[in-house]
Write a protein that holds these residues in place. Structure first.
Motif, mmCIF file in Angstrom:
data_model
loop_
_atom_site.group_PDB
_atom_site.id
_atom_site.type_symbol
_atom_site.label_atom_id
_atom_site.label_comp_id
_atom_site.label_asym_id
_atom_site.label_seq_id
_atom_site.Cartn_x
_atom_site.Cartn_y
_atom_site.Cartn_z
ATOM 1 N N ASP A 52 7.825 -5.740 20.375
ATOM 2 C CA ASP A 52 6.537 -6.101 19.791
ATOM 3 C C ASP A 52 5.881 -4.816 19.301
ATOM 4 O O ASP A 52 5.954 -3.781 19.957
ATOM 5 N N VAL A 53 5.237 -4.906 18.136
ATOM 6 C CA VAL A 53 4.582 -3.745 17.556
ATOM 7 C C VAL A 53 3.115 -4.092 17.334
ATOM 8 O O VAL A 53 2.793 -5.100 16.704
ATOM 9 N N HIS A 54 2.221 -3.286 17.895
ATOM 10 C CA HIS A 54 0.779 -3.450 17.696
ATOM 11 C C HIS A 54 0.341 -2.439 16.642
ATOM 12 O O HIS A 54 0.576 -1.242 16.791
ATOM 13 N N LEU A 55 -0.301 -2.922 15.578
ATOM 14 C CA LEU A 55 -0.736 -2.068 14.478
ATOM 15 C C LEU A 55 -2.256 -2.098 14.378
ATOM 16 O O LEU A 55 -2.889 -3.102 14.689
ATOM 17 N N SER A 56 -2.792 -1.002 13.912
ATOM 18 C CA SER A 56 -4.221 -0.908 13.681
ATOM 19 C C SER A 56 -4.428 -0.158 12.369
ATOM 20 O O SER A 56 -3.788 0.876 12.149
ATOM 21 N N ALA A 57 -5.310 -0.698 11.510
ATOM 22 C CA ALA A 57 -5.535 -0.053 10.210
ATOM 23 C C ALA A 57 -6.985 -0.244 9.795
ATOM 24 O O ALA A 57 -7.650 -1.223 10.170
ATOM 25 N N ALA A 58 -7.459 0.711 9.009
ATOM 26 C CA ALA A 58 -8.784 0.596 8.401
ATOM 27 C C ALA A 58 -8.611 -0.092 7.049
ATOM 28 O O ALA A 58 -7.746 0.290 6.262
ATOM 29 N N VAL A 59 -9.412 -1.131 6.823
ATOM 30 C CA VAL A 59 -9.331 -1.888 5.567
ATOM 31 C C VAL A 59 -10.717 -1.965 4.937
ATOM 32 O O VAL A 59 -11.727 -1.727 5.592
ATOM 33 N N LYS A 60 -10.739 -2.355 3.653
ATOM 34 C CA LYS A 60 -12.014 -2.383 2.928
ATOM 35 C C LYS A 60 -12.826 -3.647 3.212
ATOM 36 O O LYS A 60 -14.036 -3.586 3.311
ATOM 37 N N ASP A 61 -12.126 -4.813 3.308
ATOM 38 C CA ASP A 61 -12.849 -6.073 3.525
ATOM 39 C C ASP A 61 -11.917 -7.084 4.187
ATOM 40 O O ASP A 61 -10.775 -6.780 4.505
ATOM 41 N N ASP A 62 -12.423 -8.320 4.358
ATOM 42 C CA ASP A 62 -11.635 -9.369 5.018
ATOM 43 C C ASP A 62 -10.374 -9.710 4.231
ATOM 44 O O ASP A 62 -9.299 -9.915 4.800
ATOM 45 N N ALA A 63 -10.508 -9.796 2.935
ATOM 46 C CA ALA A 63 -9.367 -10.182 2.105
ATOM 47 C C ALA A 63 -8.253 -9.136 2.196
ATOM 48 O O ALA A 63 -7.069 -9.475 2.305
ATOM 49 N N SER A 64 -8.627 -7.859 2.181
ATOM 50 C CA SER A 64 -7.590 -6.822 2.270
ATOM 51 C C SER A 64 -6.960 -6.796 3.666
ATOM 52 O O SER A 64 -5.792 -6.486 3.822
ATOM 53 N N ALA A 65 -7.718 -7.177 4.717
ATOM 54 C CA ALA A 65 -7.146 -7.270 6.067
ATOM 55 C C ALA A 65 -6.084 -8.353 6.111
ATOM 56 O O ALA A 65 -4.996 -8.160 6.673
ATOM 57 N N GLN A 106 0.602 1.032 2.240
ATOM 58 C CA GLN A 106 0.378 1.595 0.907
ATOM 59 C C GLN A 106 0.121 0.499 -0.119
ATOM 60 O O GLN A 106 -0.707 0.655 -1.008
ATOM 61 N N ALA A 107 0.838 -0.615 0.003
ATOM 62 C CA ALA A 107 0.679 -1.695 -0.968
ATOM 63 C C ALA A 107 -0.733 -2.280 -0.918
ATOM 64 O O ALA A 107 -1.291 -2.663 -1.946
ATOM 65 N N GLU A 108 -1.327 -2.354 0.248
ATOM 66 C CA GLU A 108 -2.658 -2.943 0.403
ATOM 67 C C GLU A 108 -3.750 -1.894 0.560
ATOM 68 O O GLU A 108 -4.881 -2.238 0.903
ATOM 69 N N GLN A 109 -3.435 -0.634 0.370
ATOM 70 C CA GLN A 109 -4.375 0.490 0.467
ATOM 71 C C GLN A 109 -5.086 0.498 1.827
ATOM 72 O O GLN A 109 -6.284 0.764 1.919
ATOM 73 N N ALA A 110 -4.314 0.218 2.880
ATOM 74 C CA ALA A 110 -4.847 0.280 4.237
ATOM 75 C C ALA A 110 -4.547 1.662 4.806
ATOM 76 O O ALA A 110 -3.534 2.267 4.488
ATOM 77 N N VAL A 111 -5.457 2.148 5.634
ATOM 78 C CA VAL A 111 -5.276 3.452 6.275
ATOM 79 C C VAL A 111 -4.850 3.195 7.714
ATOM 80 O O VAL A 111 -5.603 2.620 8.496
ATOM 81 N N MET A 112 -3.621 3.597 8.052
ATOM 82 C CA MET A 112 -3.091 3.328 9.387
ATOM 83 C C MET A 112 -3.855 4.140 10.429
ATOM 84 O O MET A 112 -4.045 5.341 10.291
ATOM 85 N N LEU A 113 -4.290 3.458 11.486
ATOM 86 C CA LEU A 113 -5.023 4.103 12.577
ATOM 87 C C LEU A 113 -4.215 4.128 13.865
ATOM 88 O O LEU A 113 -4.431 4.989 14.719
ATOM 89 N N GLY A 114 -3.288 3.187 14.008
ATOM 90 C CA GLY A 114 -2.526 3.133 15.252
ATOM 91 C C GLY A 114 -1.204 2.408 15.074
ATOM 92 O O GLY A 114 -1.073 1.487 14.267
ATOM 93 N N PHE A 115 -0.206 2.840 15.842
ATOM 94 C CA PHE A 115 1.124 2.227 15.850
ATOM 95 C C PHE A 115 1.603 2.289 17.289
ATOM 96 O O PHE A 115 1.838 3.361 17.830
ATOM 97 N N ASN A 116 1.705 1.140 17.930
ATOM 98 C CA ASN A 116 2.085 1.094 19.337
ATOM 99 C C ASN A 116 3.285 0.174 19.476
ATOM 100 O O ASN A 116 3.196 -1.019 19.198
ATOM 101 N N LEU A 117 4.386 0.722 19.923
ATOM 102 C CA LEU A 117 5.624 -0.024 20.080
ATOM 103 C C LEU A 117 5.786 -0.376 21.548
ATOM 104 O O LEU A 117 5.760 0.503 22.408
ATOM 105 N N ASP A 118 5.948 -1.632 21.859
ATOM 106 C CA ASP A 118 6.085 -2.085 23.240
ATOM 107 C C ASP A 118 7.562 -2.064 23.624
ATOM 108 O O ASP A 118 8.301 -3.009 23.350
ATOM 109 N N LEU A 119 7.982 -0.952 24.262
ATOM 110 C CA LEU A 119 9.391 -0.823 24.625
ATOM 111 C C LEU A 119 9.784 -1.771 25.743
ATOM 112 O O LEU A 119 10.966 -2.039 25.934
ATOM 113 N N ALA A 120 8.819 -2.294 26.475
ATOM 114 C CA ALA A 120 9.155 -3.233 27.550
ATOM 115 C C ALA A 120 9.767 -4.505 26.972
ATOM 116 O O ALA A 120 10.603 -5.146 27.610
#
Length: 197
Positions: free
Chosen positions: A141-154, A116-130
């Motif tokens: 380990d947590v793998h995240l995926s989000a849609a962002v507007k540009d490189d700086a916002s990423a 929310q702080a960076e106005q990113a749209v979450m696309l994926g949340f994968n928690l590695d229970l191993a």
């Protein structure tokens, strides 16, 4: 004077005979006997139905006892003996306790606030229970995926996740979209290594 012959032939009912007083008395006694006997017959019928139901219940109980006697008996542990776990079962139980005791809500809140702080749209949340449960103090380990507007916002989105976050990749979205916050064209992948909220 008797009626003519043709009139007697038309009389289908026959001659009238007056009943004797004894027949009335006999009818009255029959009705009284019926009134006395009928409730007794109904009571006997109800008792018979109840006896049949009781017999069926008793037969069912005897059948259940017979089946219970034929069933194999499991050994009953003594009161002073506690069940023991194998080493694999104990390790699995400890791992499950660690998974259930992990502060999941804190982790999800942290990821959501950063998005929310960076106005990113979450696309994926994968928690590695191993990776959770290898050591008693380990964090997943947590793998995240989000849609962002540009490189700086990423980059800002990854930095908002904390010091354990690292940017894995950034690529163009196959289908860019426009939202109220702007035009989203990039997909960013991040890894939170051993995050502990």
């Amino acid at each position: 004077m008797s009626p003519p012959q043709w009139a007697q032939e038309l009389d289908f009912v026959g001659p009238r005979i007056s009943p004797s007083p004894w027949s009335w008395l006999l009818l009255l006694l029959g009705l009284v006997a019926l009134g006395v006997v009928l409730p007794q017959v109904q009571a006997v019928t109800a008792q018979e139905a109840e006896a049949q139901a009781t017999l069926k219940r008793l037969q069912r109980a005897v059948h259940q006892q017979t089946l219970a006697a034929k069933a194999p008996k499991a050994p009953v542990p003594k009161a002073d003996q506690a069940p023991t776990l194998s080493s694999d079962s104990a390790r699995h139980a400890a791992q499950m306790a660690q998974w259930l005791g992990y502060p999941w809500l804190g982790l999800l809140s942290q990821v959501e606030e950063a998005a929310q702080a960076e106005q990113a749209v979450m696309l994926g949340f994968n928690l590695d229970l191993a990776t959770l449960g290898n050591r008693p103090d380990s964090a997943p380990d947590v793998h995240l995926s989000a849609a962002v507007k540009d490189d700086a916002s990423a980059l800002r989105w990854v930095q908002a996740q904390g010091s354990v976050a690292q940017l894995l990749s950034r690529e163009r979205l196959s289908t860019p979209f426009v939202a109220a916050a702007g035009n989203y064209e990039w997909r960013a992948e991040a890894l939170l290594s051993g995050v502990s909220p």
